[in-house]
Write a protein that holds these residues in place. Structure first.
Motif, PDB file in Angstrom:
ATOM      1  N   ARG A  32      14.207  13.507  16.169  1.00  0.00           N
ATOM      2  CA  ARG A  32      13.771  12.174  16.577  1.00  0.00           C
ATOM      3  C   ARG A  32      14.849  11.402  17.333  1.00  0.00           C
ATOM      4  O   ARG A  32      14.614  10.887  18.405  1.00  0.00           O
ATOM      5  N   MET A  65       4.160  -0.638   9.620  1.00  0.00           N
ATOM      6  CA  MET A  65       4.700  -0.092   8.368  1.00  0.00           C
ATOM      7  C   MET A  65       5.538  -1.157   7.667  1.00  0.00           C
ATOM      8  O   MET A  65       6.399  -1.778   8.279  1.00  0.00           O
ATOM      9  N   TYR A  94      17.506   9.941   9.370  1.00  0.00           N
ATOM     10  CA  TYR A  94      16.353   9.406  10.089  1.00  0.00           C
ATOM     11  C   TYR A  94      15.254   9.003   9.100  1.00  0.00           C
ATOM     12  O   TYR A  94      14.650   7.933   9.202  1.00  0.00           O
ATOM     13  N   ILE A 151       6.922  16.535   9.059  1.00  0.00           N
ATOM     14  CA  ILE A 151       8.026  15.595   9.235  1.00  0.00           C
ATOM     15  C   ILE A 151       9.393  16.195   8.870  1.00  0.00           C
ATOM     16  O   ILE A 151      10.407  15.838   9.474  1.00  0.00           O
ATOM     17  N   CYS A 165      -1.455   5.324   4.646  1.00  0.00           N
ATOM     18  CA  CYS A 165      -1.265   5.304   6.104  1.00  0.00           C
ATOM     19  C   CYS A 165      -0.873   6.650   6.692  1.00  0.00           C
ATOM     20  O   CYS A 165      -0.970   6.831   7.899  1.00  0.00           O
ATOM     21  N   HIS A 166      -0.364   7.563   5.862  1.00  0.00           N
ATOM     22  CA  HIS A 166       0.121   8.846   6.383  1.00  0.00           C
ATOM     23  C   HIS A 166      -0.618  10.015   5.735  1.00  0.00           C
ATOM     24  O   HIS A 166      -0.558  10.175   4.515  1.00  0.00           O
ATOM     25  N   CYS A 203       2.408   5.139   0.589  1.00  0.00           N
ATOM     26  CA  CYS A 203       2.603   5.949   1.804  1.00  0.00           C
ATOM     27  C   CYS A 203       1.325   6.682   2.213  1.00  0.00           C
ATOM     28  O   CYS A 203       0.983   6.728   3.401  1.00  0.00           O
ATOM     29  N   TRP A 244      10.228  -2.362   1.212  1.00  0.00           N
ATOM     30  CA  TRP A 244      10.114  -1.484   0.043  1.00  0.00           C
ATOM     31  C   TRP A 244      11.184  -1.788  -0.987  1.00  0.00           C
ATOM     32  O   TRP A 244      10.915  -1.833  -2.186  1.00  0.00           O
ATOM     33  N   TYR A 246      13.163   2.799  14.868  1.00  0.00           N
ATOM     34  CA  TYR A 246      12.673   3.814  15.807  1.00  0.00           C
ATOM     35  C   TYR A 246      11.163   3.813  15.644  1.00  0.00           C
ATOM     36  O   TYR A 246      10.657   4.005  14.550  1.00  0.00           O
ATOM     37  N   VAL A 247      10.451   3.572  16.741  1.00  0.00           N
ATOM     38  CA  VAL A 247       8.994   3.539  16.647  1.00  0.00           C
ATOM     39  C   VAL A 247       8.437   4.811  17.293  1.00  0.00           C
ATOM     40  O   VAL A 247       8.745   5.111  18.446  1.00  0.00           O
ATOM     41  N   VAL A 248       7.657   5.541  16.529  1.00  0.00           N
ATOM     42  CA  VAL A 248       7.104   6.804  17.019  1.00  0.00           C
ATOM     43  C   VAL A 248       6.189   6.536  18.212  1.00  0.00           C
ATOM     44  O   VAL A 248       5.375   5.603  18.193  1.00  0.00           O
ATOM     45  N   SER A 301      13.638   5.436   8.316  1.00  0.00           N
ATOM     46  CA  SER A 301      12.223   5.127   8.555  1.00  0.00           C
ATOM     47  C   SER A 301      11.573   4.450   7.373  1.00  0.00           C
ATOM     48  O   SER A 301      10.516   3.853   7.534  1.00  0.00           O
ATOM     49  N   ALA A 319       0.882  -1.166   0.000  1.00  0.00           N
ATOM     50  CA  ALA A 319       0.000   0.000   0.000  1.00  0.00           C
ATOM     51  C   ALA A 319       0.918   1.214   0.000  1.00  0.00           C
ATOM     52  O   ALA A 319       1.964   1.214   0.633  1.00  0.00           O
ATOM     53  N   PRO A 375      11.797   0.591   9.281  1.00  0.00           N
ATOM     54  CA  PRO A 375      10.845   1.412  10.034  1.00  0.00           C
ATOM     55  C   PRO A 375      10.783   1.113  11.524  1.00  0.00           C
ATOM     56  O   PRO A 375      10.452   1.993  12.310  1.00  0.00           O
TER      57      PRO A 375
END
Ligand code: HEC
Length: 134
Positions: free
Chosen positions: A77, A107, A86, A70, A53-54, A50, A111, A97-99, A90, A48, A94
């Motif tokens: 971050r 995520m 960063y 962002i 989801c964003h 970007c 890719w 580092y998890v937000v 991501s 799917a 991904p």
């Protein structure tokens, strides 16, 4: 005289021909470097896209965090990690580092395996750096 002009012309044409090759698809499904266009696709590299989801609207959470700011947020971050690095991480890793407030594992992390080229990852990063950075 006419002959040397012909030689020069032939050379110029040959060089122009070579230049044209740089736009040729490297064979991994890569397409140009327009990060915004890539970001807004509904399907990208077998996943799917970007935008599914964003959102690009501040505070509007779909599945992942809004990326409206962002370009500015990314620099803060991970201490010692610049925004560009960063953002690249991501995409390719991904869960490194998890937000806060979000879950790992949502995520996609494949890719590149799905065909996204290094140039396309860079184009996406370049695009995200423009978001909220001004
Ligand atoms: C299936 C949903 C989904 C898709 C598709 C998706 N993401 Fe994400 N993304 C998430 C989630 C959930 C998080 C938060 C968890 C985390 O940090 O890993 C996230 C986090 C991020 C972050 C970190 C945001 C921050 O505030 O630090 C960036 C940047 C990002 N994604 C970029 C992308 C890009 C670029 C694409 C397309 C190539 C993409 N995402 C596709 C779900 C998704």
């Amino acid at each position: 005289m006419i002959r040397s002009i012909a030689v020069v012309l032939a050379l110029v044409l040959a060089l122009a021909g070579c230049g044209g090759d740089t736009t040729t698809d490297p064979g991994d499904g890569a397409v140009g470097g327009d990060g915004e266009e890539l970001f807004k696709r509904t399907v990208l590299a077998d996943n799917a896209g970007c935008v599914t989801c964003h959102s690009l609207t501040a505070g509007r959470v779909l599945i992942g965090p809004s990326l409206a700011d962002i370009g500015a947020v990314a620099a803060d971050r991970i201490p010692g990690t610049v925004a560009r690095d960063y953002l690249e991480q991501s995409i390719v890793d991904p869960d490194a580092y998890v937000v806060e407030g979000f879950r790992a594992g949502l995520m996609p992390d494949d890719w590149v395996e799905g065909g996204l080229s290094t140039a396309e990852v860079a184009a996406l990063v370049d695009y995200m750096l423009t978001l909220g950075a001004g």
